[in-house]
Motif scaffolding. Structure first.
Motif, PDB file in Angstrom:
ATOM      1  N   ALA A  13      35.704  33.312  38.063  1.00  0.00           N
ATOM      2  CA  ALA A  13      36.715  33.427  38.869  1.00  0.00           C
ATOM      3  C   ALA A  13      36.683  34.932  39.708  1.00  0.00           C
ATOM      4  O   ALA A  13      36.043  35.687  39.259  1.00  0.00           O
ATOM      5  CB  ALA A  13      37.987  33.343  38.379  1.00  0.00           C
ATOM      6  N   GLU A  14      37.065  34.741  40.913  1.00  0.00           N
ATOM      7  CA  GLU A  14      37.057  35.905  41.851  1.00  0.00           C
ATOM      8  C   GLU A  14      37.869  36.904  40.874  1.00  0.00           C
ATOM      9  O   GLU A  14      38.649  36.939  40.317  1.00  0.00           O
ATOM     10  CB  GLU A  14      37.937  35.963  42.981  1.00  0.00           C
ATOM     11  CG  GLU A  14      37.665  36.990  44.168  1.00  0.00           C
ATOM     12  CD  GLU A  14      38.358  36.674  45.369  1.00  0.00           C
ATOM     13  OE1 GLU A  14      37.464  36.231  46.419  1.00  0.00           O
ATOM     14  OE2 GLU A  14      39.550  36.499  45.483  1.00  0.00           O
ATOM     15  N   MET A  15      37.398  38.454  41.093  1.00  0.00           N
ATOM     16  CA  MET A  15      37.877  39.590  40.369  1.00  0.00           C
ATOM     17  C   MET A  15      38.757  40.396  41.120  1.00  0.00           C
ATOM     18  O   MET A  15      38.068  40.622  42.139  1.00  0.00           O
ATOM     19  CB  MET A  15      36.543  40.286  39.885  1.00  0.00           C
ATOM     20  CG  MET A  15      37.042  41.307  38.784  1.00  0.00           C
ATOM     21  SD  MET A  15      35.543  42.158  38.077  1.00  0.00           S
ATOM     22  CE  MET A  15      35.441  43.432  39.173  1.00  0.00           C
ATOM     23  N   ALA A  16      39.872  40.687  40.733  1.00  0.00           N
ATOM     24  CA  ALA A  16      40.462  41.563  41.346  1.00  0.00           C
ATOM     25  C   ALA A  16      40.942  42.743  40.656  1.00  0.00           C
ATOM     26  O   ALA A  16      41.539  42.383  39.457  1.00  0.00           O
ATOM     27  CB  ALA A  16      41.717  41.048  42.272  1.00  0.00           C
ATOM     28  N   GLN A  17      40.852  44.102  41.072  1.00  0.00           N
ATOM     29  CA  GLN A  17      41.192  45.233  40.245  1.00  0.00           C
ATOM     30  C   GLN A  17      41.937  46.145  41.067  1.00  0.00           C
ATOM     31  O   GLN A  17      41.432  46.848  42.275  1.00  0.00           O
ATOM     32  CB  GLN A  17      39.617  45.795  39.807  1.00  0.00           C
ATOM     33  CG  GLN A  17      39.949  46.883  38.855  1.00  0.00           C
ATOM     34  CD  GLN A  17      38.459  47.744  38.814  1.00  0.00           C
ATOM     35  OE1 GLN A  17      37.657  47.411  39.447  1.00  0.00           O
ATOM     36  NE2 GLN A  17      38.446  48.593  37.896  1.00  0.00           N
ATOM     37  N   VAL A  18      43.021  46.646  40.691  1.00  0.00           N
ATOM     38  CA  VAL A  18      43.818  47.514  41.370  1.00  0.00           C
ATOM     39  C   VAL A  18      43.022  48.901  40.989  1.00  0.00           C
ATOM     40  O   VAL A  18      42.988  49.289  39.882  1.00  0.00           O
ATOM     41  CB  VAL A  18      45.432  47.725  40.834  1.00  0.00           C
ATOM     42  CG1 VAL A  18      46.039  48.577  41.552  1.00  0.00           C
ATOM     43  CG2 VAL A  18      46.010  46.241  41.249  1.00  0.00           C
ATOM     44  N   LEU A  19      42.831  49.651  42.050  1.00  0.00           N
ATOM     45  CA  LEU A  19      42.336  50.859  42.075  1.00  0.00           C
ATOM     46  C   LEU A  19      43.244  52.033  42.061  1.00  0.00           C
ATOM     47  O   LEU A  19      43.264  53.320  41.107  1.00  0.00           O
ATOM     48  CB  LEU A  19      41.155  51.256  42.928  1.00  0.00           C
ATOM     49  CG  LEU A  19      40.124  50.244  43.086  1.00  0.00           C
ATOM     50  CD1 LEU A  19      39.115  50.331  44.353  1.00  0.00           C
ATOM     51  CD2 LEU A  19      39.008  50.117  41.874  1.00  0.00           C
ATOM     52  N   ALA A  20      44.165  52.074  42.753  1.00  0.00           N
ATOM     53  CA  ALA A  20      45.425  52.885  43.051  1.00  0.00           C
ATOM     54  C   ALA A  20      46.451  52.204  43.689  1.00  0.00           C
ATOM     55  O   ALA A  20      46.395  51.469  44.250  1.00  0.00           O
ATOM     56  CB  ALA A  20      44.923  54.087  43.888  1.00  0.00           C
TER      57      ALA A  20
END
Length: 106
Positions: free
Chosen positions: A16-23
């Protein structure tokens, strides 16, 4: 202090597409999104309450906008600023490589 690299720590398998909050702070956030041939499901439209500024850092993709059925193709370095509640979808992302996005929600 937090630091990292947008091009590293990408899983070999990406079902699945990966989303990561960086800030983020308050209503604003910055995300790294990684797509590998992923697209929005049939009939699905993003309808977000905030603006989204998104840039393709690596790979390529296309976004479709519902209002005028406009297709915007994005290559490395291209960006688009999407208004709040402007319905859009990911039409396609590159099959042959990772597409790495930088998204700012504000």
């Amino acid at each position: 202090m937090e630091y990292g690299n947008l091009y590293r720590a990408i899983p070999a398998q990406l079902p699945a597409e990966m989303a990561q909050v960086l800030a983020g702070a308050g209503p604003a956030r910055i995300e790294r999104i990684v797509s590998r041939g992923h697209c929005s499901p049939a009939g699905f439209w993003y309808d977000q309450p905030e603006r989204e500024w998104v840039m393709v850092l690596k790979g390529e993709a296309a976004l479709r906008f519902e209002q005028d059925d406009r297709l915007v193709r994005l290559a490395e370095g291209d960006y688009v600023d999407i208004a709040a509640h402007e319905r859009h979808r990911v039409e396609w992302t590159a099959q042959h490589c990772d597409t790495i996005w930088l998204a700012v929600f504000y």
